[in-house]
Design a protein around this motif. Sequence first.
Motif, mmCIF file in Angstrom:
data_model
loop_
_atom_site.group_PDB
_atom_site.id
_atom_site.type_symbol
_atom_site.label_atom_id
_atom_site.label_comp_id
_atom_site.label_asym_id
_atom_site.label_seq_id
_atom_site.Cartn_x
_atom_site.Cartn_y
_atom_site.Cartn_z
ATOM 1 N N ILE B 138 41.058 -8.689 31.956
ATOM 2 C CA ILE B 138 41.493 -8.302 30.617
ATOM 3 C C ILE B 138 41.706 -9.561 29.785
ATOM 4 O O ILE B 138 42.493 -10.434 30.163
ATOM 5 C CB ILE B 138 42.801 -7.477 30.675
ATOM 6 N N VAL B 140 43.189 -11.143 26.648
ATOM 7 C CA VAL B 140 44.152 -10.906 25.573
ATOM 8 C C VAL B 140 43.859 -11.907 24.451
ATOM 9 O O VAL B 140 44.003 -13.116 24.629
ATOM 10 C CB VAL B 140 45.600 -11.061 26.060
ATOM 11 N N ASN B 141 43.417 -11.378 23.313
ATOM 12 C CA ASN B 141 43.037 -12.218 22.179
ATOM 13 C C ASN B 141 44.247 -12.538 21.300
ATOM 14 O O ASN B 141 45.163 -11.713 21.179
ATOM 15 C CB ASN B 141 41.965 -11.513 21.352
ATOM 16 N N PRO B 142 44.261 -13.726 20.672
ATOM 17 C CA PRO B 142 45.428 -14.147 19.875
ATOM 18 C C PRO B 142 45.442 -13.503 18.492
ATOM 19 O O PRO B 142 45.428 -14.182 17.470
ATOM 20 C CB PRO B 142 45.242 -15.668 19.789
ATOM 21 N N SER B 166 45.330 -15.997 36.111
ATOM 22 C CA SER B 166 45.147 -15.987 34.657
ATOM 23 C C SER B 166 44.538 -17.319 34.245
ATOM 24 O O SER B 166 44.691 -18.319 34.938
ATOM 25 C CB SER B 166 46.492 -15.769 33.945
ATOM 26 N N GLN B 168 43.479 -19.675 30.495
ATOM 27 C CA GLN B 168 43.414 -19.807 29.036
ATOM 28 C C GLN B 168 42.029 -20.280 28.611
ATOM 29 O O GLN B 168 41.424 -21.109 29.277
ATOM 30 C CB GLN B 168 44.400 -20.883 28.570
ATOM 31 N N GLY B 172 42.083 -19.629 22.487
ATOM 32 C CA GLY B 172 43.438 -19.089 22.441
ATOM 33 C C GLY B 172 43.526 -17.732 23.120
ATOM 34 O O GLY B 172 44.604 -17.150 23.200
ATOM 35 N N ALA B 173 42.394 -17.224 23.586
ATOM 36 C CA ALA B 173 42.423 -16.003 24.393
ATOM 37 C C ALA B 173 42.858 -16.360 25.815
ATOM 38 O O ALA B 173 42.671 -17.492 26.262
ATOM 39 C CB ALA B 173 41.053 -15.339 24.405
ATOM 40 N N VAL B 174 43.465 -15.397 26.504
ATOM 41 C CA VAL B 174 43.893 -15.598 27.888
ATOM 42 C C VAL B 174 43.301 -14.472 28.726
ATOM 43 O O VAL B 174 43.454 -13.297 28.383
ATOM 44 C CB VAL B 174 45.430 -15.572 28.009
ATOM 45 N N LEU B 176 43.462 -12.287 31.954
ATOM 46 C CA LEU B 176 44.384 -11.871 33.015
ATOM 47 C C LEU B 176 43.577 -11.045 34.017
ATOM 48 O O LEU B 176 42.923 -10.069 33.630
ATOM 49 C CB LEU B 176 45.512 -11.017 32.424
#
Lengths: 180, 180
Positions: B138, B140-142, B166, B168, B172-174, B176
Amino acid sequence: MRKIFLLMNVSLDGFFEASEHDISGFKSDFEAFSAGAGGEVDGLLFGHRTYEMMKFWRTPEAQQMAPQIAAFMNATPKYVASHQPFDPEWDNVTVLSGDVIAAVQQLKTSSGSTIGIFGSNQLCVSLMHHKLIDEFQIIVNPVVFGAGTALFTGLPQKTELTLKTSRQFQSGAVMLIYHP
Amino acid sequence: MRKIFLLMNVSLDGFFEASEHDISGFKSDFEAFSAGAGGEVDGLLFGHRTYEMMKFWRTPEAQQMAPQIAAFMNATPKYVASHQPFDPEWDNVTVLSGDVIAAVQQLKTSSGSTIGIFGSNQLCVSLMHHKLIDEFQIIVNPVVFGAGTALFTGLPQKTELTLKTSRQFQSGAVMLIYHP
């Protein structure tokens, strides 16, 4: 100018609470508290509903469960945003009723260090609208709720943030730290 | 048994698409593709609507923009879950119509390595219900969308996942990564 940060738990599907305000799916509070909201915090800000849950920390059960956090919560100046004045029934509490934005702007310029907001989604959306939050510490929990209320519900437009850092907790939660 | 993983972008508020199916707020696709969906992937699985977007990769524009990804997308066997049979209009495509769950179960036991699902929320929810997804990547976008469709919308109950790792990205998206 005092810094204001938000500490907020969300599920992987982006809900800060499941249906019927259920937040029992979050397990990372203590770890996150130690990791993010460190010793420099000398003020806490809540919305009224979150404040009512936070009052748990004045009980003997809280004292027994996590004495350090309970001591911190009791001693730290607390500010509660509320549409109406009310009796806070706890020490070191200031109720900010009336023009909450003006009150928080004043709080930001008062003497002191960092102010932490825990939860309090509706208050955060108002403060974001006035650019009053300096840092977002979002804890993504390893759970899918399937239903609930989305983080920052009520924010009227798409908002880009800047990732500063991230860290994993033992619980499988991940804290993502953003600046506006 | 072949492994099936999901690669899915979400906003910080948990939406896999903003209002009106808008996914223009996601910028990490190429990085994520390189990071997660590595060389071992020899099959791709999509829902019908996601497939129609993926057909971009057969165009000369895609070839020019990202030749390596375009070559991979053209050459890799693709499977599309669809209620009705349809003409896929692309090479190396198998349409799985009728009993999609049985078809994916059969795909999992066929010879080959890893199968990646990109997006395809509705299909994922069905597959999760039958425990057919082995890994969730997944991203996760900033960005906060403020409105949209929540990740795994349609999942009937709270579901706990196990965080594996996880990472980075520059954007800036991470990412997971979870297992069931």
